[in-house]
Design a protein around this motif. Structure first.
Motif, PDB file in Angstrom:
ATOM      1  N   PHE A   1      58.286  -5.371  26.863  1.00 16.68           N
ATOM      2  CA  PHE A   1      56.761  -5.241  26.242  1.00 16.68           C
ATOM      3  C   PHE A   1      55.883  -6.468  26.666  1.00 16.68           C
ATOM      4  CE2 PHE A   1      59.305  -2.683  23.433  1.00 16.68           C
ATOM      5  CZ  PHE A   1      58.917  -1.528  23.638  1.00 16.68           C
ATOM      6  N   THR A   2      56.711  -7.548  27.016  1.00 18.51           N
ATOM      7  CA  THR A   2      55.910  -8.675  27.067  1.00 18.51           C
ATOM      8  C   THR A   2      56.617  -9.632  28.192  1.00 18.51           C
ATOM      9  OG1 THR A   2      56.976 -10.146  25.551  1.00 18.51           O
ATOM     10  CG2 THR A   2      55.040  -8.839  24.842  1.00 18.51           C
ATOM     11  N   LEU A   3      56.062 -10.596  28.773  1.00 11.84           N
ATOM     12  CA  LEU A   3      56.721 -11.488  29.689  1.00 11.84           C
ATOM     13  C   LEU A   3      57.905 -12.126  28.875  1.00 11.84           C
ATOM     14  CD1 LEU A   3      54.689 -10.365  31.905  1.00 11.84           C
ATOM     15  CD2 LEU A   3      54.334 -13.103  32.520  1.00 11.84           C
ATOM     16  N   ALA A   4      57.803 -12.342  27.618  1.00 13.96           N
ATOM     17  CA  ALA A   4      58.754 -13.022  26.824  1.00 13.96           C
ATOM     18  C   ALA A   4      59.912 -12.322  26.706  1.00 13.96           C
ATOM     19  CB  ALA A   4      58.327 -13.470  25.385  1.00 13.96           C
ATOM     20  N   ASP A   5      59.648 -10.813  26.876  1.00 10.42           N
ATOM     21  CA  ASP A   5      61.099 -10.044  26.974  1.00 10.42           C
ATOM     22  C   ASP A   5      61.693 -10.321  28.044  1.00 10.42           C
ATOM     23  OD1 ASP A   5      60.534  -8.923  24.203  1.00 10.42           O
ATOM     24  OD2 ASP A   5      59.082  -7.582  25.030  1.00 10.42           O
ATOM     25  N   HIS A   6      60.954 -10.309  29.181  1.00  5.60           N
ATOM     26  CA  HIS A   6      61.767 -10.705  30.551  1.00  5.60           C
ATOM     27  C   HIS A   6      62.392 -11.870  30.490  1.00  5.60           C
ATOM     28  CE1 HIS A   6      60.197  -7.478  33.268  1.00  5.60           C
ATOM     29  NE2 HIS A   6      59.279  -7.341  32.326  1.00  5.60           N
ATOM     30  N   GLU A   7      61.888 -13.005  29.793  1.00  4.72           N
ATOM     31  CA  GLU A   7      62.384 -14.377  29.587  1.00  4.72           C
ATOM     32  C   GLU A   7      64.111 -14.231  28.904  1.00  4.72           C
ATOM     33  OE1 GLU A   7      61.377 -19.018  28.507  1.00  4.72           O
ATOM     34  OE2 GLU A   7      60.239 -17.124  27.593  1.00  4.72           O
ATOM     35  N   ARG A   8      63.649 -13.294  27.684  1.00  8.60           N
ATOM     36  CA  ARG A   8      64.957 -13.114  27.170  1.00  8.60           C
ATOM     37  C   ARG A   8      66.091 -12.375  27.740  1.00  8.60           C
ATOM     38  NH1 ARG A   8      65.740  -8.749  24.055  1.00  8.60           N
ATOM     39  NH2 ARG A   8      63.534  -8.336  24.114  1.00  8.60           N
ATOM     40  N   HIS A   9      65.708 -11.536  28.482  1.00  4.02           N
ATOM     41  CA  HIS A   9      66.634 -10.795  29.270  1.00  4.02           C
ATOM     42  C   HIS A   9      67.501 -11.784  30.506  1.00  4.02           C
ATOM     43  CE1 HIS A   9      66.885  -6.684  27.972  1.00  4.02           C
ATOM     44  NE2 HIS A   9      65.740  -6.968  27.253  1.00  4.02           N
TER      45      HIS A   9
ATOM     46  N   VAL B   1      60.973 -14.891  38.385  1.00  9.80           N
ATOM     47  CA  VAL B   1      62.203 -15.382  38.290  1.00  9.80           C
ATOM     48  C   VAL B   1      62.800 -14.426  37.187  1.00  9.80           C
ATOM     49  CG1 VAL B   1      63.984 -16.739  38.152  1.00  9.80           C
ATOM     50  CG2 VAL B   1      62.035 -17.244  39.507  1.00  9.80           C
ATOM     51  N   TRP B   2      62.255 -14.363  35.904  1.00 12.77           N
ATOM     52  CA  TRP B   2      62.873 -13.422  34.858  1.00 12.77           C
ATOM     53  C   TRP B   2      63.028 -12.260  35.210  1.00 12.77           C
ATOM     54  CZ3 TRP B   2      58.678 -15.826  31.081  1.00 12.77           C
ATOM     55  CH2 TRP B   2      58.635 -17.015  30.941  1.00 12.77           C
ATOM     56  N   GLY B   3      62.046 -11.441  35.763  1.00 12.28           N
ATOM     57  CA  GLY B   3      61.924 -10.063  36.113  1.00 12.28           C
ATOM     58  C   GLY B   3      63.215 -10.136  37.238  1.00 12.28           C
ATOM     59  N   LEU B   4      63.167 -10.942  38.120  1.00  9.57           N
ATOM     60  CA  LEU B   4      64.130 -10.672  39.386  1.00  9.57           C
ATOM     61  C   LEU B   4      65.657 -10.879  38.694  1.00  9.57           C
ATOM     62  CD1 LEU B   4      64.608 -10.817  42.482  1.00  9.57           C
ATOM     63  CD2 LEU B   4      64.640 -13.007  42.294  1.00  9.57           C
ATOM     64  N   ALA B   5      65.792 -11.747  37.936  1.00  4.17           N
ATOM     65  CA  ALA B   5      67.308 -12.114  37.439  1.00  4.17           C
ATOM     66  C   ALA B   5      67.721 -10.990  36.775  1.00  4.17           C
ATOM     67  CB  ALA B   5      66.945 -12.961  36.424  1.00  4.17           C
ATOM     68  N   HIS B   6      67.070 -10.149  35.834  1.00  6.89           N
ATOM     69  CA  HIS B   6      67.993  -8.868  35.160  1.00  6.89           C
ATOM     70  C   HIS B   6      67.657  -7.545  35.764  1.00  6.89           C
ATOM     71  CE1 HIS B   6      64.018  -7.290  33.643  1.00  6.89           C
ATOM     72  NE2 HIS B   6      63.700  -8.478  32.962  1.00  6.89           N
ATOM     73  N   SER B   7      66.667  -7.404  36.803  1.00  6.45           N
ATOM     74  CA  SER B   7      66.326  -6.175  37.217  1.00  6.45           C
ATOM     75  C   SER B   7      65.837  -6.151  38.808  1.00  6.45           C
ATOM     76  CB  SER B   7      65.483  -5.255  36.555  1.00  6.45           C
ATOM     77  OG  SER B   7      65.785  -5.178  35.218  1.00  6.45           O
ATOM     78  N   GLY B   8      66.108  -7.191  39.400  1.00  6.96           N
ATOM     79  CA  GLY B   8      65.883  -7.206  40.782  1.00  6.96           C
ATOM     80  C   GLY B   8      64.152  -6.928  41.129  1.00  6.96           C
ATOM     81  N   ALA B   9      64.135  -6.232  42.211  1.00  8.14           N
ATOM     82  CA  ALA B   9      62.785  -5.660  42.367  1.00  8.14           C
ATOM     83  C   ALA B   9      61.769  -5.202  41.441  1.00  8.14           C
ATOM     84  CB  ALA B   9      62.518  -4.930  43.754  1.00  8.14           C
TER      85      ALA B   9
END
Length: 382
Positions: free
Chosen positions: A15-23, A334-342
């Motif tokens: 729901f937030t960029l912080a969630d992407h960071e956590r993943h 980078v956070w989004g890329l790391a856990h789910s690619g494109a």
């Protein structure tokens, strides 16, 4: 290597960029996390970049007409769907096997501009091919570190021109690496198979500032000033680069108003207000704090972009209000890329654009042109 990005199913709790960071933190190993997330020295500037956007407060206006509003903006002769661009981030295959190719596909799909790093871990031609075929894409720029050998720099520029890149972004704030202690303590090293593929092997950097301060210089000499900095770029090199390419040249890493004025006098296309994400010199000011001073110094005659700590759509709106035409986002990509690619990168961009639209609507701004300093409560509007 396949040029088709891997398919991923996004986590359901983003729901937030912080969630992407956590993943991303759960996915990346410790040294790689230290490389992407760390800053220089005590990381004061790294933290200040984020807190400065938080400290700015918005002054919403009500009962204004909002029908037909949009996020479009003008930059270097192009109309962009929105002002969110992807900052140059090196060695993205550390985060995901697709690396910069996945990032390019996501940027194209979301209409976001992309700045490819000189230290990319995918060929610049392949990245261009992944992005240029999308009619709704944003601008495609190539970030450049000047090489000690001008011939190598010229070759890079010619490759970028031939591949279809539309501007060169010259990084000027990193003639040497910062004191990146978090990386040193984590023991970060590039793993086998990942390198700056667009540079000759002998010129490719190690990605880290090393294992710590060098004690190997002869007595009375400096390994830094008597070695690496003999090739540090100057304004003369900016002029040489401009004369060596048909592409517009932007400068990335400007924090001082006088440097911005000098850039304007040299005819650069735009300036990116940046402190390298807090990764070079610690205790420099946050980008949010210097952006309005640089905007005042150049008087609107020089397009400004800004990066550093942008994590919310409200941050994007505040940057526009302070004088930026667009913003660049680095670590969240980078956070989004790391856990789910494109798919992860695309979701990061979608979140920021959606939040920007909400922030515009709730401050009474139907367009970005209406987002001036009067929407900031901190500059005496109440």
């Amino acid at each position: 290597m396949s040029t088709t990005p891997q398919r991923h199913t996004l986590p359901t709790d983003l729901f937030t960029l912080a969630d992407h960071e956590r993943h991303a933190l759960a996915r990346l190993d410790g040294p790689v996390w230290a490389y992407f997330s760390g800053g220089a020295a005590d990381e004061i500037t790294l933290r200040a970049n984020r807190s400065a956007w938080d400290a700015l407060t918005l002054a919403p206006r009500v009962l204004r007409p909002l029908a037909g509003g949009h996020t479009r903006c003008e930059l270097l002769g192009r109309t962009l769907a929105h002002p969110i661009m992807l900052a140059p981030v090196a060695f993205q295959r550390l985060a995901h096997p697709d690396g910069e190719l996945a990032t390019a596909y996501a940027a194209a799909a979301l209409g976001a501009g992309l700045v490819l790093s000189t230290q990319a871990s995918q060929p610049l031609e392949a990245v261009a091919q992944a992005m240029l075929g999308d009619a709704g894409r944003g601008p495609l720029w190539f970030q450049l570190y000047l090489q000690p050998d001008r011939g190598q720099t010229r070759e890079l520029v010619q490759r970028a021109e031939a591949a279809g890149y539309e501007a060169l972004v010259l990084t000027v704030d990193a003639p040497c690496s910062g004191v990146r202690e978090r990386e040193w303590r984590a023991g970060f090293r590039l793993p086998p198979g990942i390198r700056a593929v667009n540079l000759p092997a002998a010129a490719a950097p190690s990605a880290s500032g090393g294992t710590g301060p060098s004690n190997g210089a002869p007595a009375g000499s400096s390994a830094l000033f008597d070695g690496l900095l003999r090739h540090a770029p100057t304004w003369d090199d900016v002029q040489w680069l401009q004369s060596s390419t048909r592409l517009p040249v932007l400068l990335k890493g400007v924090l001082h108003p006088e440097d911005a004025r000098t850039a304007l006098a040299h005819g650069v296309a735009a300036v990116i207000v940046s402190n390298h994400g807090g990764r070079t010199l610690d205790t420099t000011p946050s980008t949010a704090s210097v952006l309005p001073r640089i905007a005042d110094a150049t008087g609107g005659a020089l397009p400004l972009l800004v990066d550093g700590g942008i994590r919310r759509g409200t941050d994007v709106l505040k940057a526009i209000a302070l004088g930026a035409r667009a913003v660049l986002v680095g670590r969240p990509i980078v956070w989004g890329l790391a856990h789910s690619g494109a798919a992860g990168v695309a979701h990061v961009l979608r979140l920021l654009r959606d939040e920007l639209e909400v922030a515009m609507a709730l401050t009474g701004c139907a367009t970005l042109a209406q987002a001036g300093r009067e929407i900031l409560a901190d500059v005496g509007n109440f």
